[in-house]
Design an enzyme around this catalytic site. Structure first.
Site, PDB file in Angstrom:
ATOM      1  N   ARG A  94       0.865  -1.174   0.000  1.00  0.00           N
ATOM      2  CA  ARG A  94       0.000   0.000   0.000  1.00  0.00           C
ATOM      3  C   ARG A  94       0.905   1.229   0.000  1.00  0.00           C
ATOM      4  NH1 ARG A  94      -2.177  -3.427   4.097  1.00  0.00           N
ATOM      5  NH2 ARG A  94      -4.283  -4.209   3.601  1.00  0.00           N
ATOM      6  N   LYS A 116      -2.151  -2.256   7.974  1.00  0.00           N
ATOM      7  CA  LYS A 116      -3.308  -1.675   8.638  1.00  0.00           C
ATOM      8  C   LYS A 116      -3.458  -2.231  10.049  1.00  0.00           C
ATOM      9  CE  LYS A 116      -6.230  -0.529   4.658  1.00  0.00           C
ATOM     10  NZ  LYS A 116      -7.544  -0.778   4.009  1.00  0.00           N
ATOM     11  N   HIS A 181      -1.793   2.031  -6.232  1.00  0.00           N
ATOM     12  CA  HIS A 181      -2.694   0.891  -6.024  1.00  0.00           C
ATOM     13  C   HIS A 181      -2.712  -0.015  -7.251  1.00  0.00           C
ATOM     14  CE1 HIS A 181      -6.046  -1.302  -4.257  1.00  0.00           C
ATOM     15  NE2 HIS A 181      -6.663  -1.215  -5.412  1.00  0.00           N
ATOM     16  N   ARG A 184       0.065  -2.429  -6.824  1.00  0.00           N
ATOM     17  CA  ARG A 184      -0.284  -3.423  -5.804  1.00  0.00           C
ATOM     18  C   ARG A 184      -1.240  -4.458  -6.386  1.00  0.00           C
ATOM     19  NH1 ARG A 184      -1.212  -4.552  -0.204  1.00  0.00           N
ATOM     20  NH2 ARG A 184      -3.410  -4.857   0.341  1.00  0.00           N
ATOM     21  N   HIS A 207      -4.193  -9.015   4.008  1.00  0.00           N
ATOM     22  CA  HIS A 207      -5.645  -9.004   4.169  1.00  0.00           C
ATOM     23  C   HIS A 207      -6.041  -9.900   5.347  1.00  0.00           C
ATOM     24  CE1 HIS A 207      -6.360  -7.894  -0.330  1.00  0.00           C
ATOM     25  NE2 HIS A 207      -6.125  -6.842   0.419  1.00  0.00           N
ATOM     26  N   TYR A 216     -10.328  -8.635  -4.642  1.00  0.00           N
ATOM     27  CA  TYR A 216      -9.201  -7.810  -5.051  1.00  0.00           C
ATOM     28  C   TYR A 216      -8.423  -8.411  -6.199  1.00  0.00           C
ATOM     29  CZ  TYR A 216      -5.320  -4.574  -4.108  1.00  0.00           C
ATOM     30  OH  TYR A 216      -4.383  -3.585  -4.189  1.00  0.00           O
TER      31      TYR A 216
END
Length: 235
Positions: A94, A116, A181, A184, A207, A216
């Protein structure tokens, strides 16, 4: 289903037309389940009707190679920008993750990424990407811990990374909307095309839910014809 949605998008259909196609599929699968022809409704996680908007464009392997050739290697900035883009693509990072990287996060064959929620993950990195990072770092004599710096010696931020990617795509004459992105997503899609396990891709992307990875990483049409040697085309 995701492959079909991507096919409709590639044909240039408007969102309203794709919505009607999804509605027809949703009704049809509900009918099949009610009649006992199928055990589970594959549309159950697509109730929002916005799934096709969550499938961003990807670059082909050749387009990624063209992007990497769009830098002037005679200048420190070009070395930095090439290392930056190679690292994003090689690790599926990211933009916030690549901006947060420090020298100490780099290993000999992997990189420690803070994702994250403050979750750390270890991602293996292709030697080509690490070599590019080393060439960039060899031009620096500062004592800053940040891996990527601006010309003024400050940590590179997400706005600067977006700008670097956009300029590189323009120089490479790539006729797509390219962002960090996009790199990615291309990383994940190329792995999937080369038959990497979805669970592995989930771990590499950081994830927490496999359903996020499933949405995705749609399977591109080229996967119907052939698979590349190995999991990653630039490993």
């Amino acid at each position: 289903i995701l492959k079909y949605i991507a096919h409709l998008r590639n044909k240039g259909l408007q969102d309203s037309s794709i919505q009607r196609a999804l509605m027809a599929m949703r009704v049809f699968f509900r009918f099949l389940k009610r009649e006992g022809k199928i055990k589970a409704d594959p549309m159950i996680h697509m109730e929002s009707g916005k799934v096709w908007q969550k499938i961003p464009q990807t670059l082909t392997v050749d387009e990624v190679a063209s992007l990497f050739k769009a830098f002037d290697m005679e200048h420190k900035t070009g070395l930095r920008d090439l290392a930056l883009l190679k690292l994003i693509y090689a690790a599926g990072l990211r933009v916030s993750e690549v901006c947060a990287l420090n020298h100490t996060d780099l290993g000999e064959e992997s990189i420690c990424v803070l994702g994250k929620g403050g979750k750390e993950r270890i991602v293996p990195i292709a030697k080509e990407a690490l070599d590019s990072v080393d060439r960039y770092l060899a031009t620096r004599s500062d004592r800053e811990k940040a891996l990527f710096l601006t010309g003024k010696g400050k940590r590179l931020d997400r706005v600067a990374v977006w700008s670097i990617v956009k300029r590189a795509a323009a120089r490479a004459a790539i006729g797509k909307s390219v962002s960090p992105h996009t790199l990615r997503h291309s990383f994940a899609t190329h792995l999937l095309e080369n038959e990497a396990d979805l669970r592995v891709i989930q771990d590499l992307l950081g994830h927490s839910d496999i359903s996020t990875t499933e949405r995705y990483t749609h399977i591109s049409r080229s996967h119907l014809h052939s698979a590349f040697d190995g999991f990653h085309p630039r490993a």
